[in-house]
Design a protein around this motif. Structure first.
Motif, PDB file in Angstrom:
ATOM      1  N   THR A 522      80.820 -37.217 -16.525  1.00 57.32           N
ATOM      2  CA  THR A 522      79.858 -36.302 -15.893  1.00 57.32           C
ATOM      3  C   THR A 522      79.514 -35.091 -16.766  1.00 57.32           C
ATOM      4  O   THR A 522      78.700 -34.263 -16.379  1.00 57.32           O
ATOM      5  CB  THR A 522      80.385 -35.811 -14.536  1.00 57.32           C
ATOM      6  N   GLY A 523      80.172 -34.977 -17.930  1.00 56.79           N
ATOM      7  CA  GLY A 523      79.865 -33.865 -18.836  1.00 56.79           C
ATOM      8  C   GLY A 523      80.380 -32.530 -18.335  1.00 56.79           C
ATOM      9  O   GLY A 523      79.854 -31.469 -18.690  1.00 56.79           O
ATOM     10  N   ARG A 524      81.414 -32.561 -17.515  1.00 49.96           N
ATOM     11  CA  ARG A 524      81.994 -31.314 -16.993  1.00 49.96           C
ATOM     12  C   ARG A 524      82.691 -30.562 -18.120  1.00 49.96           C
ATOM     13  O   ARG A 524      83.487 -31.124 -18.862  1.00 49.96           O
ATOM     14  CB  ARG A 524      82.999 -31.647 -15.881  1.00 49.96           C
ATOM     15  N   HIS A 525      82.390 -29.277 -18.246  1.00 53.40           N
ATOM     16  CA  HIS A 525      82.936 -28.479 -19.351  1.00 53.40           C
ATOM     17  C   HIS A 525      84.066 -27.550 -18.924  1.00 53.40           C
ATOM     18  O   HIS A 525      84.423 -26.617 -19.638  1.00 53.40           O
ATOM     19  CB  HIS A 525      81.822 -27.667 -20.013  1.00 53.40           C
ATOM     20  N   GLY A 526      84.653 -27.790 -17.757  1.00 55.91           N
ATOM     21  CA  GLY A 526      85.798 -26.989 -17.336  1.00 55.91           C
ATOM     22  C   GLY A 526      85.399 -25.679 -16.680  1.00 55.91           C
ATOM     23  O   GLY A 526      84.222 -25.338 -16.570  1.00 55.91           O
ATOM     24  N   GLU A 527      86.421 -24.933 -16.272  1.00 52.75           N
ATOM     25  CA  GLU A 527      86.224 -23.641 -15.601  1.00 52.75           C
ATOM     26  C   GLU A 527      86.227 -22.546 -16.662  1.00 52.75           C
ATOM     27  O   GLU A 527      87.271 -22.021 -17.031  1.00 52.75           O
ATOM     28  CB  GLU A 527      87.316 -23.443 -14.536  1.00 52.75           C
ATOM     29  N   MET A 530      87.694 -18.709 -16.348  1.00 53.50           N
ATOM     30  CA  MET A 530      89.122 -18.410 -16.290  1.00 53.50           C
ATOM     31  C   MET A 530      89.576 -17.875 -17.654  1.00 53.50           C
ATOM     32  O   MET A 530      89.307 -18.480 -18.684  1.00 53.50           O
ATOM     33  CB  MET A 530      89.906 -19.667 -15.919  1.00 53.50           C
ATOM     34  N   ARG A 531      90.284 -16.733 -17.647  1.00 56.44           N
ATOM     35  CA  ARG A 531      90.652 -16.080 -18.907  1.00 56.44           C
ATOM     36  C   ARG A 531      92.120 -16.284 -19.291  1.00 56.44           C
ATOM     37  O   ARG A 531      92.461 -16.298 -20.462  1.00 56.44           O
ATOM     38  CB  ARG A 531      90.360 -14.570 -18.805  1.00 56.44           C
ATOM     39  N   TYR A 532      92.993 -16.407 -18.306  1.00 51.11           N
ATOM     40  CA  TYR A 532      94.427 -16.591 -18.601  1.00 51.11           C
ATOM     41  C   TYR A 532      94.990 -17.681 -17.703  1.00 51.11           C
ATOM     42  O   TYR A 532      94.755 -17.687 -16.495  1.00 51.11           O
ATOM     43  CB  TYR A 532      95.209 -15.283 -18.382  1.00 51.11           C
ATOM     44  N   VAL A 533      95.734 -18.600 -18.317  1.00 54.51           N
ATOM     45  CA  VAL A 533      96.397 -19.678 -17.582  1.00 54.51           C
ATOM     46  C   VAL A 533      97.896 -19.557 -17.831  1.00 54.51           C
ATOM     47  O   VAL A 533      98.336 -19.477 -18.983  1.00 54.51           O
ATOM     48  CB  VAL A 533      95.900 -21.066 -18.035  1.00 54.51           C
ATOM     49  N   PHE A 534      98.662 -19.518 -16.750  1.00 58.51           N
ATOM     50  CA  PHE A 534     100.131 -19.459 -16.835  1.00 58.51           C
ATOM     51  C   PHE A 534     100.690 -20.741 -16.226  1.00 58.51           C
ATOM     52  O   PHE A 534     100.294 -21.130 -15.125  1.00 58.51           O
ATOM     53  CB  PHE A 534     100.667 -18.245 -16.065  1.00 58.51           C
ATOM     54  N   ALA A 551      91.757 -28.687 -21.727  1.00 57.75           N
ATOM     55  CA  ALA A 551      90.334 -29.032 -21.681  1.00 57.75           C
ATOM     56  C   ALA A 551      89.648 -28.423 -20.463  1.00 57.75           C
ATOM     57  O   ALA A 551      88.460 -28.099 -20.502  1.00 57.75           O
ATOM     58  CB  ALA A 551      90.173 -30.553 -21.665  1.00 57.75           C
ATOM     59  N   SER A 552      90.402 -28.240 -19.377  1.00 57.33           N
ATOM     60  CA  SER A 552      89.828 -27.733 -18.123  1.00 57.33           C
ATOM     61  C   SER A 552      89.585 -26.232 -18.146  1.00 57.33           C
ATOM     62  O   SER A 552      88.777 -25.719 -17.375  1.00 57.33           O
ATOM     63  CB  SER A 552      90.753 -28.067 -16.939  1.00 57.33           C
ATOM     64  N   PHE A 553      90.301 -25.509 -19.023  1.00 56.68           N
ATOM     65  CA  PHE A 553      90.144 -24.050 -19.130  1.00 56.68           C
ATOM     66  C   PHE A 553      89.894 -23.688 -20.593  1.00 56.68           C
ATOM     67  O   PHE A 553      90.747 -23.086 -21.254  1.00 56.68           O
ATOM     68  CB  PHE A 553      91.395 -23.343 -18.590  1.00 56.68           C
ATOM     69  N   PRO A 554      88.728 -24.070 -21.115  1.00 57.92           N
ATOM     70  CA  PRO A 554      88.489 -23.962 -22.560  1.00 57.92           C
ATOM     71  C   PRO A 554      88.431 -22.535 -23.099  1.00 57.92           C
ATOM     72  O   PRO A 554      88.646 -22.311 -24.284  1.00 57.92           O
ATOM     73  CB  PRO A 554      87.142 -24.673 -22.748  1.00 57.92           C
ATOM     74  N   LYS A 555      88.146 -21.549 -22.246  1.00 54.98           N
ATOM     75  CA  LYS A 555      88.002 -20.162 -22.711  1.00 54.98           C
ATOM     76  C   LYS A 555      89.266 -19.332 -22.456  1.00 54.98           C
ATOM     77  O   LYS A 555      89.286 -18.136 -22.729  1.00 54.98           O
ATOM     78  CB  LYS A 555      86.820 -19.494 -21.994  1.00 54.98           C
ATOM     79  N   ALA A 556      90.307 -19.961 -21.919  1.00 54.52           N
ATOM     80  CA  ALA A 556      91.488 -19.207 -21.489  1.00 54.52           C
ATOM     81  C   ALA A 556      92.568 -19.157 -22.558  1.00 54.52           C
ATOM     82  O   ALA A 556      92.681 -20.048 -23.398  1.00 54.52           O
ATOM     83  CB  ALA A 556      92.054 -19.833 -20.222  1.00 54.52           C
ATOM     84  N   ARG A 557      93.372 -18.086 -22.496  1.00 51.60           N
ATOM     85  CA  ARG A 557      94.609 -18.010 -23.274  1.00 51.60           C
ATOM     86  C   ARG A 557      95.732 -18.546 -22.388  1.00 51.60           C
ATOM     87  O   ARG A 557      95.737 -18.289 -21.190  1.00 51.60           O
ATOM     88  CB  ARG A 557      94.905 -16.555 -23.682  1.00 51.60           C
ATOM     89  N   PHE A 558      96.668 -19.263 -22.993  1.00 49.65           N
ATOM     90  CA  PHE A 558      97.712 -19.935 -22.229  1.00 49.65           C
ATOM     91  C   PHE A 558      99.072 -19.276 -22.455  1.00 49.65           C
ATOM     92  O   PHE A 558      99.401 -18.890 -23.583  1.00 49.65           O
ATOM     93  CB  PHE A 558      97.812 -21.406 -22.636  1.00 49.65           C
ATOM     94  N   THR A 559      99.827 -19.148 -21.370  1.00 52.17           N
ATOM     95  CA  THR A 559     101.232 -18.760 -21.452  1.00 52.17           C
ATOM     96  C   THR A 559     102.036 -19.871 -20.789  1.00 52.17           C
ATOM     97  O   THR A 559     101.862 -20.136 -19.594  1.00 52.17           O
ATOM     98  CB  THR A 559     101.493 -17.416 -20.745  1.00 52.17           C
ATOM     99  N   LEU A 560     102.861 -20.538 -21.574  1.00 52.88           N
ATOM    100  CA  LEU A 560     103.679 -21.637 -21.060  1.00 52.88           C
ATOM    101  C   LEU A 560     105.133 -21.188 -21.063  1.00 52.88           C
ATOM    102  O   LEU A 560     105.611 -20.654 -22.062  1.00 52.88           O
ATOM    103  CB  LEU A 560     103.534 -22.881 -21.948  1.00 52.88           C
ATOM    104  N   LEU A 561     105.833 -21.411 -19.966  1.00 54.77           N
ATOM    105  CA  LEU A 561     107.231 -21.003 -19.944  1.00 54.77           C
ATOM    106  C   LEU A 561     108.083 -22.046 -19.251  1.00 54.77           C
ATOM    107  O   LEU A 561     107.641 -22.729 -18.326  1.00 54.77           O
ATOM    108  CB  LEU A 561     107.401 -19.643 -19.257  1.00 54.77           C
ATOM    109  N   GLY A 562     109.284 -22.175 -19.733  1.00 52.17           N
ATOM    110  CA  GLY A 562     110.183 -23.139 -19.120  1.00 52.17           C
ATOM    111  C   GLY A 562     111.488 -23.232 -19.874  1.00 52.17           C
ATOM    112  O   GLY A 562     111.756 -22.488 -20.815  1.00 52.17           O
ATOM    113  N   ASP A 563     112.299 -24.182 -19.423  1.00 50.53           N
ATOM    114  CA  ASP A 563     113.604 -24.437 -20.030  1.00 50.53           C
ATOM    115  C   ASP A 563     113.701 -25.938 -20.225  1.00 50.53           C
ATOM    116  O   ASP A 563     113.754 -26.695 -19.257  1.00 50.53           O
ATOM    117  CB  ASP A 563     114.709 -23.937 -19.085  1.00 50.53           C
ATOM    118  N   LEU A 564     113.679 -26.372 -21.467  1.00 52.58           N
ATOM    119  CA  LEU A 564     113.671 -27.809 -21.751  1.00 52.58           C
ATOM    120  C   LEU A 564     114.962 -28.484 -21.292  1.00 52.58           C
ATOM    121  O   LEU A 564     115.057 -29.712 -21.270  1.00 52.58           O
ATOM    122  CB  LEU A 564     113.429 -28.059 -23.249  1.00 52.58           C
ATOM    123  N   ASN A 565     115.964 -27.674 -20.905  1.00 51.65           N
ATOM    124  CA  ASN A 565     117.208 -28.254 -20.375  1.00 51.65           C
ATOM    125  C   ASN A 565     117.113 -28.539 -18.880  1.00 51.65           C
ATOM    126  O   ASN A 565     118.062 -29.050 -18.291  1.00 51.65           O
ATOM    127  CB  ASN A 565     118.382 -27.286 -20.605  1.00 51.65           C
TER     128      ASN A 565
END
Length: 765
Positions: A522-527, A530-534, A551-565
């Motif tokens: 459908t050529g959807r270019h995302g939201e 949105m400026r920041y994705v956590f 791809a869904s938030f092409p203009k946003a900066r991302f903060t990813l957090l977690g514990d791989l354990n």
């Protein structure tokens, strides 16, 4: 008198004066709000009586319009005034509970020395003098980022260096200083012990007072496009990120609002748990979703697999390989390549029907779709097809007006319906033919609305058939052998998939590719607003899901957090996640921060949970002491319930909240029933949509993600429930929910995953 006592007397006197100023400000602001609200009401009441309406000529009409505009401006000014005062009043009321938590003395160059106090918000007195600085103000970063001596901090005008001579910290309650001490570092251990020693709550508290230097780097980073925070259980990841949201909303006030920030939580229970943090900091809550909510709202009329079935499902070795393939970046790229191939052939369409007859056939739609040249990509091709279909629909209005059903509809019009249709039409018609044509056109256009909607909403696309076609032909776009699969394995799994798909059921592993394929077609270019994705608990996301969110938030900066354990859904696959994520972002704009200090649990609990893990991860226990974890083995389940009752007595005496955590929902329901039969009061948390309740709770492991409790009782940590190596992370996750006391119960044997834990790290009961 000792110097320390003199200092405390001085600081208490200063606090008393600040409390007085805050009280005066509350009275002043309350009076201002009352006055401006009353003025607004008066202006509203007499809006048109303060001037006369005169439209007899151009000059008079212009003068009337100017008067109305002036009156409206006065009304807007009053409304803005009381709303601004109301915001200030809320800050003052928040500060009256806890005015500030730190003082810093510093000197900038040859300027005279300055003293500032830092709190949850800024406060100036009636003369405009700053008495308290917001913890997010640039100057406040001195408190978090350095020791005594030369400290450089960032201002809007660039870096600034000051000489810090004093850092003093406070715990204030009911207008009295409970604790204060001077330190050379950000937060002394004493301060952390004071705050972290508090009991857990059903909602997370904002702990701005205990931000450490590492957390402060997370909070104030404004340059990274990807901020990846890997932190041990209880290291303050979530607190830091929520405070990062508050900081960004403060830093970019006027350019960024809460609706442009989105946070993905592990479950709805956790979303409620953190729901008070931002309001406590004086900010609106950002947009919050679980990934399941985000996906399922975009896939109407299809039942997407929820958290419960995701966790409880048992996969065969072949199904695990298929899931690994569908979760991979390679499958994400395969989806893109497949969509690209549809530009030349292979699109699936549906007939558009009207009154059960085919109005636009799928063959005709396909012909139109592929009539455009190769410069038209999928989205453009679809839009051009829709435009052509709308034009064809409009041309069919005239011929359809002569249809028998239209003639009958016109003849059967009621007087009320005639008035309704004629509302915006002519009062009279020249002749009966004109009258018929008017009503016939209205009826046809009204009837054609369903066709128009079908075109506009892409209902002529056969997305379900398209996704099935993709799966059947996936071997042409990805190397199955790389994932240990044969074509026969793959096709057999497609047949299994089809059984659920026909019943409109979609596993989470297929939901994201299904959505991504729809977006590509459908050529959807995302939201793009949105400026920041956590994204919290990143270890339970797949590379495909993260690529889709990127791809869904092409203009946003991302903060990813977690514990791989703590990967309880993706399990051991999570350990390659950082490498996969790094392919999605510019490495020059990526920052990875490792938090190894765990603050949640006592040293005894942290040392025990760390020993569950095999690879010797760098997790440093905070020096807060408590009892050793307890392991209790019993011969029968009845004896195990007695052990639960005995432990609850101990926890209740210590006024500690307890969570009984079982591996599965079925087992959580079982122990809850047993506890009820034994007269032990508790609340069973069955779904993520429930709220945490006060008192003892019973919860399945996958809903305990991100939460913390004073005491945890791990129910049935036996060989039956915990025997696979990839369940080690789950065992660690459950145990690390405990802040002060951990009790592990099992019958008849203990999980072999605990064999390697040294005997001196626990006590037997």
């Amino acid at each position: 008198m000792r110097v320390a006592d003199q200092n405390q007397q001085f600081e208490q006197a200063h606090l008393n004066s600040i409390m007085g100023e805050l009280g005066e400000a509350e009275d002043r602001l309350s009076a201002e709000i009352g006055r401006t609200k009353a003025e607004e009401q008066q202006l509203n009441k007499h809006f048109f009586s303060d001037f006369s309406l005169n439209f007899s000529g151009d000059a008079e009409a212009s003068e009337t319009a100017a008067s109305i505009q002036q009156q409206q401006q006065m009304l807007d000014e009053r409304q803005n005034a009381w709303q601004q005062s109301d915001t200030q009043l809320k800050t003052v009321q928040r500060l009256e509970v806890n005015p500030y938590f730190a003082r810093i003395d510093f000197q900038e160059g040859q300027e005279k020395p300055e003293t500032i106090y830092i709190g949850l918000g800024s406060f100036t007195n009636a003369k405009g003098k700053f008495l308290i600085y917001d913890w997010r103000a640039p100057i406040s970063s001195i408190y978090y980022d350095g020791g005594l001596g030369k400290v450089t901090y960032q201002t809007p005008d660039g870096p600034q260096t000051v000489d810090v001579s004093l850092k003093r910290q406070f715990v204030i309650q009911d207008g009295q200083i409970q604790t204060m001490f001077d330190t050379t570092e950000t937060i002394g251990d004493q301060m952390l012990l004071e705050v972290l020693g508090e009991k857990s709550d059903t909602q997370m508290k904002s702990i701005v007072t205990t931000i450490q230097r590492e957390q402060n780097q997370i909070i104030r980073d404004t340059s990274a496009e990807l901020l990846f925070v890997q932190g041990a259980a209880g290291s303050g990841k979530t607190s830091a990120v929520l405070q990062r949201v508050a900081y960004l909303l403060y830093r970019y006030r006027g350019k960024l609002n809460a609706s442009q920030v989105i946070m993905f939580s592990p479950n709805q229970l956790f979303s409620d748990y953190i729901g008070n943090v931002l309001p406590e900091l004086g900010e609106q809550n950002m947009v919050q979703f679980t990934f399941y909510q985000y996906v399922s709202r975009r896939v109407p009329n299809i039942d997407v697999q929820n958290l419960f079935s995701q966790f409880e499902v048992v996969q065969t070795p072949t199904q695990k390989k298929v899931s690994a393939l569908k979760n991979s970046l390679a499958f994400f790229d395969a989806t893109k390549r497949y969509a690209g191939s549809l530009e030349s052939a292979g699109m699936r369409f549906r007939d558009i029907k009207f009154h059960d007859d085919v109005f636009f056939s799928k063959a005709r739609i396909k012909e139109i779709f592929y009539s455009y040249n190769e410069n038209y990509h999928l989205g453009n091709r679809l839009n051009a097809t829709k435009e052509k279909l709308i034009n064809m629909l409009n041309h069919k209005v005239e011929s359809t007006m002569k249809a028998k059903w239209v003639q009958e509809a016109v003849e059967d019009l009621s007087a009320e319906r005639i008035r309704e249709l004629q509302a915006n039409g002519p009062d009279e018609f020249k002749n009966s033919d004109d009258e018929y044509r008017f009503f016939a056109r209205k009826i046809v256009m009204d009837a054609f609305k369903s066709i128009q909607q079908a075109i506009v909403r892409n209902h002529f696309l056969n997305i379900r058939g398209q996704y099935l076609h993709f799966l059947k032909n996936a071997g042409n776009f990805i190397d199955l052998q790389e994932f240990g699969l044969t074509e026969a394995d793959w096709q057999a799994d497609v047949e299994d998939f089809l059984v659920g798909f026909k019943n409109r059921q979609l596993n989470m592993v297929d939901a994201t590719p299904y959505l991504y394929m729809y977006d590509l077609i459908t050529g959807r270019h995302g939201e793009r607003n949105m400026r920041y994705v956590f994204i919290d608990e990143i270890q339970d996301y797949t590379p495909y899901q993260l690529a889709y969110l990127r791809a869904s938030f092409p203009k946003a900066r991302f903060t990813l957090l977690g514990d791989l354990n703590q990967a309880i859904f993706t399990k051991s696959a999570s350990h390659t996640l950082i490498q996969d994520v790094s392919k999605l972002f510019d490495p020059d704009k990526t920052r990875v921060i490792q938090l190894t200090q765990s603050y949640r649990s006592t040293k005894q609990v942290t040392d025990f949970t760390k020993a569950i893990l095999k690879s010797g991860q760098a997790i440093n226990a905070f020096n807060r002491l408590g009892p050793l974890p307890t392991i209790a083995l019993r011969d029968t389940e009845a004896e195990l319930v007695e052990a639960v009752a005995a432990q609850l007595k101990v926890n209740d005496a210590a006024k500690q909240t307890t969570a009984v955590i079982a591996k599965t929902l079925e087992e959580a329901e079982h122990i809850h029933d047993l506890m009820q039969q034994a007269g032990l009061a508790s609340t069973l948390i069955r779904s993520e949509n429930q709220r945490l309740a006060a008192g003892v709770i019973v919860v399945p492991s996958y809903l305990a993600k991100g939460l913390e409790f004073d005491a945890v009782i791990l129910w049935q940590a036996n060989k039956h429930f915990f025997h696979e190596e990839d369940e080690r992370e789950l065992l660690y996750t459950i145990a690390s929910r405990a802040m002060h006391r951990l009790t592990i119960l099992a019958t008849p044997d203990l999980s072999p995953l605990l064999d390697q834990v040294p005997a001196d790290l626990y006590q037997k009961a």
